[in-house]
Design a protein around this motif. Sequence first.
Motif, mmCIF file in Angstrom:
data_model
loop_
_atom_site.group_PDB
_atom_site.id
_atom_site.type_symbol
_atom_site.label_atom_id
_atom_site.label_comp_id
_atom_site.label_asym_id
_atom_site.label_seq_id
_atom_site.Cartn_x
_atom_site.Cartn_y
_atom_site.Cartn_z
ATOM 1 N N GLY A 64 0.787 -1.228 0.000
ATOM 2 C CA GLY A 64 0.000 0.000 0.000
ATOM 3 C C GLY A 64 0.816 1.274 0.000
ATOM 4 N N VAL A 65 2.138 1.151 -0.066
ATOM 5 C CA VAL A 65 3.010 2.317 0.130
ATOM 6 C C VAL A 65 2.781 3.396 -0.915
ATOM 7 N N PHE A 66 2.863 3.031 -2.199
ATOM 8 C CA PHE A 66 2.844 4.058 -3.240
ATOM 9 C C PHE A 66 1.493 4.754 -3.332
ATOM 10 N N ALA A 67 0.406 3.980 -3.241
ATOM 11 C CA ALA A 67 -0.928 4.595 -3.309
ATOM 12 C C ALA A 67 -1.159 5.511 -2.113
ATOM 13 N N PHE A 68 -0.755 5.065 -0.934
ATOM 14 C CA PHE A 68 -0.943 5.878 0.271
ATOM 15 C C PHE A 68 -0.100 7.143 0.195
ATOM 16 N N ALA A 69 1.150 6.998 -0.278
ATOM 17 C CA ALA A 69 2.032 8.164 -0.388
ATOM 18 C C ALA A 69 1.507 9.158 -1.417
ATOM 19 N N ARG A 71 -1.642 9.601 -2.331
ATOM 20 C CA ARG A 71 -2.870 10.221 -1.826
ATOM 21 C C ARG A 71 -2.568 11.302 -0.794
ATOM 22 N N HIS A 72 -1.547 11.089 0.020
ATOM 23 C CA HIS A 72 -1.284 12.013 1.130
ATOM 24 C C HIS A 72 0.009 12.812 0.943
ATOM 25 N N ARG A 73 0.553 12.766 -0.274
ATOM 26 C CA ARG A 73 1.718 13.569 -0.656
ATOM 27 C C ARG A 73 2.894 13.363 0.293
ATOM 28 N N LEU A 74 3.252 12.107 0.443
ATOM 29 C CA LEU A 74 4.357 11.734 1.327
ATOM 30 C C LEU A 74 5.548 11.271 0.505
ATOM 31 N N THR A 75 6.746 11.599 0.969
ATOM 32 C CA THR A 75 7.966 11.106 0.343
ATOM 33 C C THR A 75 8.255 9.695 0.839
ATOM 34 N N VAL A 76 8.703 8.840 -0.082
ATOM 35 C CA VAL A 76 9.026 7.454 0.244
ATOM 36 C C VAL A 76 10.544 7.277 0.194
ATOM 37 N N TYR A 77 11.111 6.700 1.251
ATOM 38 C CA TYR A 77 12.545 6.408 1.330
ATOM 39 C C TYR A 77 12.736 4.896 1.208
ATOM 40 N N LEU A 78 13.581 4.465 0.261
ATOM 41 C CA LEU A 78 13.788 3.039 0.023
ATOM 42 C C LEU A 78 15.097 2.816 -0.715
ATOM 43 N N THR A 79 15.629 1.606 -0.638
ATOM 44 C CA THR A 79 16.895 1.315 -1.304
ATOM 45 C C THR A 79 16.706 1.222 -2.814
ATOM 46 N N HIS A 80 17.826 1.277 -3.531
ATOM 47 C CA HIS A 80 17.799 1.139 -4.988
ATOM 48 C C HIS A 80 17.129 -0.174 -5.393
ATOM 49 N N GLY A 81 17.528 -1.266 -4.724
ATOM 50 C CA GLY A 81 16.993 -2.564 -5.079
ATOM 51 C C GLY A 81 15.508 -2.673 -4.822
ATOM 52 N N THR A 82 15.056 -2.136 -3.702
ATOM 53 C CA THR A 82 13.622 -2.163 -3.407
ATOM 54 C C THR A 82 12.856 -1.312 -4.408
ATOM 55 N N HIS A 83 13.389 -0.169 -4.748
ATOM 56 C CA HIS A 83 12.743 0.699 -5.739
ATOM 57 C C HIS A 83 12.597 -0.015 -7.070
ATOM 58 N N ALA A 84 13.612 -0.767 -7.469
ATOM 59 C CA ALA A 84 13.567 -1.466 -8.753
ATOM 60 C C ALA A 84 12.611 -2.647 -8.728
ATOM 61 N N ALA A 85 12.510 -3.323 -7.578
ATOM 62 C CA ALA A 85 11.751 -4.564 -7.523
ATOM 63 C C ALA A 85 10.302 -4.388 -7.070
ATOM 64 N N ALA A 86 9.966 -3.276 -6.450
ATOM 65 C CA ALA A 86 8.621 -3.094 -5.903
ATOM 66 C C ALA A 86 7.582 -2.998 -7.013
ATOM 67 N N PRO A 87 6.444 -3.662 -6.865
ATOM 68 C CA PRO A 87 5.366 -3.530 -7.852
ATOM 69 C C PRO A 87 4.840 -2.100 -7.876
ATOM 70 N N ARG A 88 4.656 -1.555 -9.087
ATOM 71 C CA ARG A 88 4.348 -0.130 -9.220
ATOM 72 C C ARG A 88 2.914 0.161 -9.644
ATOM 73 N N GLY A 89 2.288 -0.741 -10.373
ATOM 74 C CA GLY A 89 0.997 -0.422 -10.935
ATOM 75 C C GLY A 89 1.139 0.573 -12.073
ATOM 76 N N SER A 90 0.037 1.132 -12.506
ATOM 77 C CA SER A 90 0.060 2.040 -13.664
ATOM 78 C C SER A 90 0.074 3.516 -13.279
ATOM 79 N N ALA A 91 -0.190 3.829 -12.028
ATOM 80 C CA ALA A 91 -0.234 5.228 -11.597
ATOM 81 C C ALA A 91 1.184 5.771 -11.417
ATOM 82 N N PRO A 92 1.365 7.080 -11.543
ATOM 83 C CA PRO A 92 2.691 7.668 -11.329
ATOM 84 C C PRO A 92 3.184 7.405 -9.906
ATOM 85 N N LEU A 93 4.476 7.262 -9.757
ATOM 86 C CA LEU A 93 5.050 7.063 -8.437
ATOM 87 C C LEU A 93 5.029 8.365 -7.642
ATOM 88 N N PRO A 94 4.910 8.278 -6.323
ATOM 89 C CA PRO A 94 5.100 9.472 -5.498
ATOM 90 C C PRO A 94 6.570 9.852 -5.485
#
Length: 255
Positions: A64-69, A71-94
């Motif tokens: 739920g990280v990207f959708a929640f971020a 919706r509420h305009r939050l910055t997400v902190y994550l490693t390079h590998g997690t950023h590359a591997a995390a499922p994104r869906g079709s909506a723009p990333l926060p």
Amino acid sequence: MRFASLGSGSQGNALIVDAGETRVLLDCGFSSREAAARLARLGMAPDELTAIVVTHEHGDHVGGVFAFARRHRLTVYLTHGTHAAAPRGSAPLPECRLIEGHTPFAIGSLQVQPFPVPHDAREPVQFAFSDGVRRLGVLTDTGTITPHIVDTLRVCDGLVLECNHDHALLAASRYPASLRRRIGGRFGHLENEQAAALLRQIDTGRLQHVLAAHLSQENNRPELAARALASALGCSEDWIGVADQDGGFDWRQLR
């Protein structure tokens, strides 16, 4: 400084760290609506959050990280590998900020120390949080206790510690052999006695709270996790807190 869990287990994880003006959500494995409802139970609204930090890309942590971020305009902190591997869906990333697994960084008044862990993900980390006086360590989703984990968590005022399974219950479970091997392997999840062994290697003199987390609903029991950790600490079993899937745990204060 205080902390609470929105829920902990294979169906979703999220933990909040509150240092006054800075409030950070660690992972969000729940839908935006569910996360908001669980925050409300703790007396907090999404617009009071400062940022989200992410441990790894498995759905029970990042689902739920990207959708929640967004919706509420939050910055997400994550490693390079997690950023590359995390499922994104079709909506723009926060807004995302890439972090290094060994490099501390600041979010408002919180100092955040990521540290790598052995888990079957692309670039998994766990975190220690400090307001400059108190220190909270969080360790879940690791199959092995490494010397670096011990060093990072050696002195904490609060500790959230994975007690995923009991060895005997996992061995006797209905899970396929391949899944049992994965859970109990070097890149899987901590067993109760492994978690207790970590406590025996660190300085526990400052610990005000110890919470068992990420318990398997099938392969563990709260009383088994509490017993193992209490034995390592030489304390009563009822002093050990246990996070559950539905309610997590309520606010714990670090003084």
